[in-house]
Motif scaffolding. Sequence first.
Motif, PDB file in Angstrom:
ATOM      1  N   SER A   1       0.847  -1.194   0.000  1.00 14.56           N
ATOM      2  CA  SER A   1       0.000   0.000   0.000  1.00 14.56           C
ATOM      3  C   SER A   1       0.881   1.241   0.000  1.00 14.56           C
ATOM      4  CB  SER A   1      -0.934  -0.002   1.205  1.00 14.56           C
ATOM      5  OG  SER A   1      -0.221  -0.241   2.370  1.00 14.56           O
ATOM      6  N   GLY A   2       0.400   2.253  -0.692  1.00 13.30           N
ATOM      7  CA  GLY A   2       1.165   3.484  -0.787  1.00 13.30           C
ATOM      8  C   GLY A   2       2.170   3.477  -1.922  1.00 13.30           C
ATOM      9  N   CYS A   3       2.135   2.424  -2.751  1.00 12.39           N
ATOM     10  CA  CYS A   3       3.127   2.358  -3.822  1.00 12.39           C
ATOM     11  C   CYS A   3       2.657   3.102  -5.059  1.00 12.39           C
ATOM     12  CB  CYS A   3       3.427   0.907  -4.191  1.00 12.39           C
ATOM     13  SG  CYS A   3       2.071   0.094  -5.023  1.00 12.39           S
TER      14      CYS A   3
ATOM     15  N   LYS B   1      -0.489   2.427  -6.722  1.00 13.20           N
ATOM     16  CA  LYS B   1      -1.361   1.658  -7.622  1.00 13.20           C
ATOM     17  C   LYS B   1      -2.626   2.434  -7.960  1.00 13.20           C
ATOM     18  CE  LYS B   1      -2.000  -1.642  -4.664  1.00 13.20           C
ATOM     19  NZ  LYS B   1      -1.311  -1.613  -3.401  1.00 13.20           N
ATOM     20  N   SER B   2      -3.312   2.883  -6.907  1.00 11.49           N
ATOM     21  CA  SER B   2      -4.566   3.597  -7.143  1.00 11.49           C
ATOM     22  C   SER B   2      -4.323   4.919  -7.849  1.00 11.49           C
ATOM     23  CB  SER B   2      -5.289   3.859  -5.822  1.00 11.49           C
ATOM     24  OG  SER B   2      -5.685   2.637  -5.247  1.00 11.49           O
TER      25      SER B   2
ATOM     26  N   GLN C   1     -13.213   1.185  -5.409  1.00 10.19           N
ATOM     27  CA  GLN C   1     -13.218   0.295  -4.256  1.00 10.19           C
ATOM     28  C   GLN C   1     -14.553   0.314  -3.514  1.00 10.19           C
ATOM     29  OE1 GLN C   1      -9.826   0.805  -1.714  1.00 10.19           O
ATOM     30  NE2 GLN C   1     -10.806  -0.167   0.017  1.00 10.19           N
TER      31      GLN C   1
ATOM     32  N   ASP D   1     -10.099  -0.695  -9.403  1.00  6.05           N
ATOM     33  CA  ASP D   1      -9.271  -0.204  -8.299  1.00  6.05           C
ATOM     34  C   ASP D   1      -9.624  -0.920  -6.994  1.00  6.05           C
ATOM     35  OD1 ASP D   1      -7.630   1.175  -6.664  1.00  6.05           O
ATOM     36  OD2 ASP D   1      -8.659   3.097  -6.831  1.00  6.05           O
ATOM     37  N   GLU D   2      -8.946  -1.999  -6.720  1.00  6.96           N
ATOM     38  CA  GLU D   2      -9.180  -2.781  -5.495  1.00  6.96           C
ATOM     39  C   GLU D   2     -10.666  -2.997  -5.249  1.00  6.96           C
ATOM     40  OE1 GLU D   2      -6.947  -1.959  -2.008  1.00  6.96           O
ATOM     41  OE2 GLU D   2      -5.391  -0.900  -3.122  1.00  6.96           O
TER      42      GLU D   2
ATOM     43  N   ALA E   1     -11.779  -4.961  -2.099  1.00  7.95           N
ATOM     44  CA  ALA E   1     -11.163  -4.665  -0.800  1.00  7.95           C
ATOM     45  C   ALA E   1     -12.198  -4.367   0.282  1.00  7.95           C
ATOM     46  CB  ALA E   1     -10.199  -3.497  -0.943  1.00  7.95           C
TER      47      ALA E   1
ATOM     48  N   HIS F   1      -5.418  -7.045  -4.306  1.00  8.45           N
ATOM     49  CA  HIS F   1      -4.610  -7.732  -3.295  1.00  8.45           C
ATOM     50  C   HIS F   1      -4.928  -9.229  -3.266  1.00  8.45           C
ATOM     51  CE1 HIS F   1      -2.542  -4.375  -1.592  1.00  8.45           C
ATOM     52  NE2 HIS F   1      -3.662  -3.701  -1.411  1.00  8.45           N
TER      53      HIS F   1
END
Lengths: 252, 219
Positions: free
Chosen positions: A40-42, A44-45, A88, A165-166, A169, A198
């Motif tokens: 997370s925080g990389c 992606k979104s 999401q 987008d996820e 989740a 994920h």
Amino acid sequence: MPETILEISHLRKLYDDLRVFEDLSLTVHEGEVIVIVGPSGCGKSTLLRCINALEDIQGGEIRLRGEPVSKENRNLQSIRQKIGMVFQNYELFPHMTVLDNIMLAPVKAQGRKKEEVREEALDLLKRVGLESKADSYPRQLSGGQKQRTAIVRALCMHPEILLFDEVTAALDPEMVREVLEVILDLANQGKTMLVVTHEMQFARAIADRVIFLDEGRICEEGTPDGFFDEPKTERARKFLNTFTFERKGAKN
Amino acid sequence: MDQEFIAEYIPLYREAAVLTVKIGFAGIAAAILLGLICEITDYFRIPVLKRVVAVYIELSRNTPLLIQLFFIYYGLPKLGIHTNAEVCGVAGLAFLGGSYMAEAFRSGVEAIDAIQEESAYSLGLSRFQTIRYVLLPQALTISAPALIANVIFLLKETSVFSAISLMDLMFTAKDLIGLYYSTTESLVLLVVFYLLILLPVSILGSVMERRLRYAGFGV
């Protein structure tokens, strides 16, 4: 080589002082399913949001079939119609029925005939098992049903590419499956998709290509089997290890 | 209680009630319009005007209606604008209510998650279509209870109109008390007539609120 649908070149994105992407390039071909994984925080979104021009970018270019996607482009509205996005948290419009949610954009933005859109919407709803929910409001649906509705809403616009987008989740485990099956089905139909998820087993099943994003860079890229069985980078190995569990003590 | 007195003066109260309702609703309509203009200015961040609106809202919310009415009633003629007390009453109510209505609209707009707007944009809807079909219906639904409360609040505020010699309900009651010392009868009539005006509004308001909660506004 199939036709290029989306081309991201040298994308640079900053949030104030925070550097999200420095120099990110990615090409998506027609019919390709790309799964983006990463901690997370990389970014992606953020990447998906940039592709839809929901975010400003500070450098580089994003082109959909050669046409630049940016807030400066006067055709942004019609470009966005070709990019389907599923969020999401569904983001259905709570004051409209399922059918109205789906019909709004095709009728108002694309100017298509109401009857034709209704017919298509009902047909798509039937395919995802929601034909009986057409007149329900989002608040009357389960999370999985809401997300399937959101997917149908995106599909009804006949997008060239779909961004997920996820999308599972926020769902209970049992509902994850019904949503993922819809997405798998779309992959089988040859839809072009960018999927952030994920769900590693799902990623492996659906992907033509897996991209591992870390600190805003494409850290590793490969076929699903290659990536999941023999990750090339230490970073990816560490990341994949977070999904497996091992107990040190003996079980008695 | 003197029933004969009550029977005799009901028509007088009825007349006053009509005036109260007339000025009240005209003022409320103007207040809603003013509030909407303020909120639009704020939403689109129109430069300069946005500042003017901010000053107006603070001025309007933090001064009593009575004083606003005095400024309008005695101040406008000094600026060369001559109108009658009724217009002053409408203007005063609009001045007071505009800020309350603006705040009610704003709370509705701000309560909607930004991602709803993004969701609409990502479907290729234009900004106008997004406002018209996605944001406005949701904002109005959220604002409805506050807007209805404002309507009731403003109708009650009309009771200070007597200060600028409008012959409204309050004026009539005070007048009768002054003339005949009929305190009980005059006040009972006053309360009854205010209830006659406000109860239907209140009931209609709750019905509307319930209807609006999930209303679709058509597509």
